[in-house]
Design a protein around this motif. Structure first.
Motif, PDB file in Angstrom:
ATOM      1  N   ASN A   1     -18.822 -17.979 -52.555  1.00 17.85           N
ATOM      2  CA  ASN A   1     -19.829 -17.390 -51.194  1.00 17.85           C
ATOM      3  C   ASN A   1     -21.065 -16.277 -51.382  1.00 17.85           C
ATOM      4  OD1 ASN A   1     -17.612 -18.981 -50.075  1.00 17.85           O
ATOM      5  ND2 ASN A   1     -15.941 -17.511 -49.898  1.00 17.85           N
ATOM      6  N   TYR A   2     -21.253 -15.794 -52.374  1.00  9.15           N
ATOM      7  CA  TYR A   2     -22.179 -14.715 -52.801  1.00  9.15           C
ATOM      8  C   TYR A   2     -23.105 -15.683 -52.413  1.00  9.15           C
ATOM      9  CZ  TYR A   2     -18.815 -10.383 -52.243  1.00  9.15           C
ATOM     10  OH  TYR A   2     -17.593 -10.267 -51.168  1.00  9.15           O
ATOM     11  N   GLY A   3     -23.457 -16.798 -53.087  1.00  9.26           N
ATOM     12  CA  GLY A   3     -24.599 -17.035 -53.515  1.00  9.26           C
ATOM     13  C   GLY A   3     -24.851 -18.039 -52.408  1.00  9.26           C
ATOM     14  N   ASN A   4     -23.959 -18.082 -51.416  1.00 10.50           N
ATOM     15  CA  ASN A   4     -24.935 -18.711 -50.122  1.00 10.50           C
ATOM     16  C   ASN A   4     -25.420 -17.450 -49.300  1.00 10.50           C
ATOM     17  OD1 ASN A   4     -23.847 -21.436 -50.481  1.00 10.50           O
ATOM     18  ND2 ASN A   4     -22.438 -21.214 -49.457  1.00 10.50           N
ATOM     19  N   LEU A   5     -24.938 -16.679 -49.727  1.00  8.07           N
ATOM     20  CA  LEU A   5     -26.003 -15.224 -48.643  1.00  8.07           C
ATOM     21  C   LEU A   5     -27.289 -15.055 -49.296  1.00  8.07           C
ATOM     22  CD1 LEU A   5     -25.420 -13.246 -46.506  1.00  8.07           C
ATOM     23  CD2 LEU A   5     -24.327 -11.802 -48.147  1.00  8.07           C
ATOM     24  N   VAL A   6     -27.229 -14.677 -50.553  1.00  7.91           N
ATOM     25  CA  VAL A   6     -28.069 -14.783 -51.678  1.00  7.91           C
ATOM     26  C   VAL A   6     -28.947 -16.036 -51.393  1.00  7.91           C
ATOM     27  CG1 VAL A   6     -29.295 -14.916 -53.660  1.00  7.91           C
ATOM     28  CG2 VAL A   6     -26.685 -13.215 -53.026  1.00  7.91           C
ATOM     29  N   LEU A   7     -29.015 -17.354 -50.996  1.00  7.16           N
ATOM     30  CA  LEU A   7     -29.590 -18.037 -50.635  1.00  7.16           C
ATOM     31  C   LEU A   7     -30.624 -17.832 -49.512  1.00  7.16           C
ATOM     32  CD1 LEU A   7     -30.853 -20.844 -51.477  1.00  7.16           C
ATOM     33  CD2 LEU A   7     -28.628 -21.911 -50.996  1.00  7.16           C
ATOM     34  N   ALA A   8     -29.939 -17.500 -48.291  1.00  8.73           N
ATOM     35  CA  ALA A   8     -30.219 -17.569 -47.196  1.00  8.73           C
ATOM     36  C   ALA A   8     -31.064 -16.079 -47.550  1.00  8.73           C
ATOM     37  CB  ALA A   8     -28.643 -17.339 -46.781  1.00  8.73           C
ATOM     38  N   ILE A   9     -30.546 -15.574 -47.749  1.00  9.99           N
ATOM     39  CA  ILE A   9     -31.859 -14.311 -47.482  1.00  9.99           C
ATOM     40  C   ILE A   9     -32.774 -14.726 -48.687  1.00  9.99           C
ATOM     41  CG2 ILE A   9     -32.356 -12.235 -48.707  1.00  9.99           C
ATOM     42  CD1 ILE A   9     -29.111 -10.999 -48.544  1.00  9.99           C
ATOM     43  N   CYS A  10     -32.827 -15.199 -49.845  1.00  6.65           N
ATOM     44  CA  CYS A  10     -34.297 -15.963 -50.302  1.00  6.65           C
ATOM     45  C   CYS A  10     -35.377 -17.156 -49.878  1.00  6.65           C
ATOM     46  CB  CYS A  10     -33.504 -16.629 -51.427  1.00  6.65           C
ATOM     47  SG  CYS A  10     -33.534 -15.358 -52.677  1.00  6.65           S
ATOM     48  N   VAL A  11     -33.863 -18.241 -48.738  1.00 11.27           N
ATOM     49  CA  VAL A  11     -34.780 -18.829 -48.122  1.00 11.27           C
ATOM     50  C   VAL A  11     -35.623 -17.878 -47.067  1.00 11.27           C
ATOM     51  CG1 VAL A  11     -34.556 -21.282 -46.815  1.00 11.27           C
ATOM     52  CG2 VAL A  11     -33.904 -20.629 -48.900  1.00 11.27           C
ATOM     53  N   ALA A  12     -34.920 -16.653 -46.164  1.00 13.16           N
ATOM     54  CA  ALA A  12     -35.370 -16.535 -45.191  1.00 13.16           C
ATOM     55  C   ALA A  12     -36.753 -15.909 -45.130  1.00 13.16           C
ATOM     56  CB  ALA A  12     -34.360 -15.597 -44.444  1.00 13.16           C
ATOM     57  N   GLY A  13     -37.043 -15.395 -46.371  1.00 12.71           N
ATOM     58  CA  GLY A  13     -37.745 -13.992 -46.726  1.00 12.71           C
ATOM     59  C   GLY A  13     -38.155 -15.142 -47.051  1.00 12.71           C
ATOM     60  N   ALA A  14     -38.646 -16.432 -48.338  1.00 13.22           N
ATOM     61  CA  ALA A  14     -39.590 -17.437 -48.475  1.00 13.22           C
ATOM     62  C   ALA A  14     -40.435 -17.726 -46.685  1.00 13.22           C
ATOM     63  CB  ALA A  14     -39.244 -17.901 -49.240  1.00 13.22           C
ATOM     64  N   CYS A  15     -39.217 -17.845 -46.445  1.00 14.10           N
ATOM     65  CA  CYS A  15     -40.071 -19.436 -45.164  1.00 14.10           C
ATOM     66  C   CYS A  15     -41.197 -17.764 -44.401  1.00 14.10           C
ATOM     67  CB  CYS A  15     -38.947 -19.477 -44.240  1.00 14.10           C
ATOM     68  SG  CYS A  15     -38.502 -20.577 -45.080  1.00 14.10           S
ATOM     69  N   LEU A  16     -40.266 -16.701 -43.947  1.00 17.93           N
ATOM     70  CA  LEU A  16     -40.939 -14.954 -43.276  1.00 17.93           C
ATOM     71  C   LEU A  16     -42.587 -15.256 -43.339  1.00 17.93           C
ATOM     72  CD1 LEU A  16     -40.420 -14.473 -40.980  1.00 17.93           C
ATOM     73  CD2 LEU A  16     -39.410 -12.259 -41.781  1.00 17.93           C
ATOM     74  N   THR A  17     -42.184 -14.614 -45.143  1.00 15.46           N
ATOM     75  CA  THR A  17     -44.146 -14.287 -45.709  1.00 15.46           C
ATOM     76  C   THR A  17     -44.315 -15.751 -45.566  1.00 15.46           C
ATOM     77  OG1 THR A  17     -42.827 -14.822 -47.959  1.00 15.46           O
ATOM     78  CG2 THR A  17     -43.071 -12.401 -46.920  1.00 15.46           C
ATOM     79  N   THR A  18     -44.271 -16.659 -45.519  1.00 14.95           N
ATOM     80  CA  THR A  18     -45.127 -18.039 -45.425  1.00 14.95           C
ATOM     81  C   THR A  18     -45.244 -18.159 -44.521  1.00 14.95           C
ATOM     82  OG1 THR A  18     -44.079 -18.506 -47.327  1.00 14.95           O
ATOM     83  CG2 THR A  18     -46.018 -20.305 -46.029  1.00 14.95           C
ATOM     84  N   ALA A  19     -44.822 -17.535 -43.063  1.00 14.69           N
ATOM     85  CA  ALA A  19     -44.600 -18.165 -41.529  1.00 14.69           C
ATOM     86  C   ALA A  19     -45.963 -17.084 -41.412  1.00 14.69           C
ATOM     87  CB  ALA A  19     -43.607 -18.459 -41.068  1.00 14.69           C
ATOM     88  N   ILE A  20     -46.022 -15.791 -41.932  1.00 14.02           N
ATOM     89  CA  ILE A  20     -47.065 -14.160 -41.375  1.00 14.02           C
ATOM     90  C   ILE A  20     -47.974 -14.729 -41.945  1.00 14.02           C
ATOM     91  CG2 ILE A  20     -47.194 -12.274 -41.767  1.00 14.02           C
ATOM     92  CD1 ILE A  20     -44.312 -12.000 -41.568  1.00 14.02           C
ATOM     93  N   GLY A  21     -47.992 -15.321 -43.196  1.00 13.47           N
ATOM     94  CA  GLY A  21     -49.853 -15.553 -43.941  1.00 13.47           C
ATOM     95  C   GLY A  21     -50.488 -16.985 -43.381  1.00 13.47           C
ATOM     96  N   LEU A  22     -49.998 -18.274 -42.884  1.00 11.25           N
ATOM     97  CA  LEU A  22     -50.331 -18.010 -42.920  1.00 11.25           C
ATOM     98  C   LEU A  22     -50.951 -18.837 -40.793  1.00 11.25           C
ATOM     99  CD1 LEU A  22     -47.931 -21.687 -43.584  1.00 11.25           C
ATOM    100  CD2 LEU A  22     -50.316 -21.277 -44.264  1.00 11.25           C
ATOM    101  N   VAL A  23     -49.904 -17.862 -40.127  1.00 12.00           N
ATOM    102  CA  VAL A  23     -50.539 -17.533 -39.031  1.00 12.00           C
ATOM    103  C   VAL A  23     -51.668 -16.751 -38.802  1.00 12.00           C
ATOM    104  CG1 VAL A  23     -49.732 -16.486 -37.052  1.00 12.00           C
ATOM    105  CG2 VAL A  23     -48.222 -17.750 -37.850  1.00 12.00           C
ATOM    106  N   ALA A  24     -51.345 -15.467 -39.708  1.00  6.39           N
ATOM    107  CA  ALA A  24     -53.073 -14.561 -39.874  1.00  6.39           C
ATOM    108  C   ALA A  24     -53.704 -15.940 -40.102  1.00  6.39           C
ATOM    109  CB  ALA A  24     -52.398 -13.800 -40.566  1.00  6.39           C
ATOM    110  N   THR A  25     -53.980 -17.013 -41.263  1.00  7.42           N
ATOM    111  CA  THR A  25     -54.747 -17.306 -41.881  1.00  7.42           C
ATOM    112  C   THR A  25     -55.271 -18.075 -40.987  1.00  7.42           C
ATOM    113  OG1 THR A  25     -54.242 -16.465 -43.861  1.00  7.42           O
ATOM    114  CG2 THR A  25     -56.162 -18.631 -43.661  1.00  7.42           C
ATOM    115  N   VAL A  26     -54.889 -18.487 -39.915  1.00  2.00           N
ATOM    116  CA  VAL A  26     -55.360 -19.417 -38.425  1.00  2.00           C
ATOM    117  C   VAL A  26     -55.525 -18.914 -37.715  1.00  2.00           C
ATOM    118  CG1 VAL A  26     -54.080 -21.166 -37.113  1.00  2.00           C
ATOM    119  CG2 VAL A  26     -53.542 -21.484 -39.637  1.00  2.00           C
ATOM    120  N   GLY A  27     -55.242 -17.654 -37.320  1.00  2.00           N
ATOM    121  CA  GLY A  27     -55.938 -17.026 -36.443  1.00  2.00           C
ATOM    122  C   GLY A  27     -57.213 -16.372 -36.867  1.00  2.00           C
ATOM    123  N   GLU A  28     -57.200 -16.148 -37.806  1.00  2.00           N
ATOM    124  CA  GLU A  28     -58.556 -15.510 -38.774  1.00  2.00           C
ATOM    125  C   GLU A  28     -59.910 -16.588 -38.416  1.00  2.00           C
ATOM    126  OE1 GLU A  28     -60.945 -12.096 -39.422  1.00  2.00           O
ATOM    127  OE2 GLU A  28     -58.978 -12.370 -39.404  1.00  2.00           O
TER     128      GLU A  28
END
Length: 95
Positions: free
Chosen positions: A24-51
């Motif tokens: 069960n802790y693996g699912n929590l780790v997976l969720a945190i990893c996916v959320a972190g990867a998606c968030l950092t990618t989204a922030i980078g893409l939005v900033a690049t598109v805006g610029e």
């Protein structure tokens, strides 16, 4: 032969594999990893598109970023399979 990991869905396979290997802790780790990867990618893409678009148009950076975030939010509600279907081009092979 019976297997715990029988599925045709890639996302379900990832979740089942993680749960099988790490519990069960693996699912929590997976969720945190996916959320972190998606968030950092989204922030980078939005900033690049805006610029980029603020440099070639007369629109302000902030307005482009807000517009991009709203469109991204709406598209994110379609689900992973729909997003992949939209973003991957269809290749027709002629015989």
């Amino acid at each position: 032969m019976h297997s715990v990991l029988v599925t045709n869905d890639k996302i379900e396979l990832l979740v089942k594999t993680t749960s099988y290997l790490l519990g069960n802790y693996g699912n929590l780790v997976l969720a945190i990893c996916v959320a972190g990867a998606c968030l950092t990618t989204a922030i980078g893409l939005v900033a690049t598109v805006g610029e980029f678009f603020s440099s070639i148009t007369s629109f302000k950076y902030e307005k482009i970023v807000i517009f991009t975030v709203i469109i991204s939010f709406l598209l994110s509600n379609l689900g992973v399979d729909s997003i992949i279907r939209i973003s991957v081009p269809y290749i027709r092979i002629k015989n």
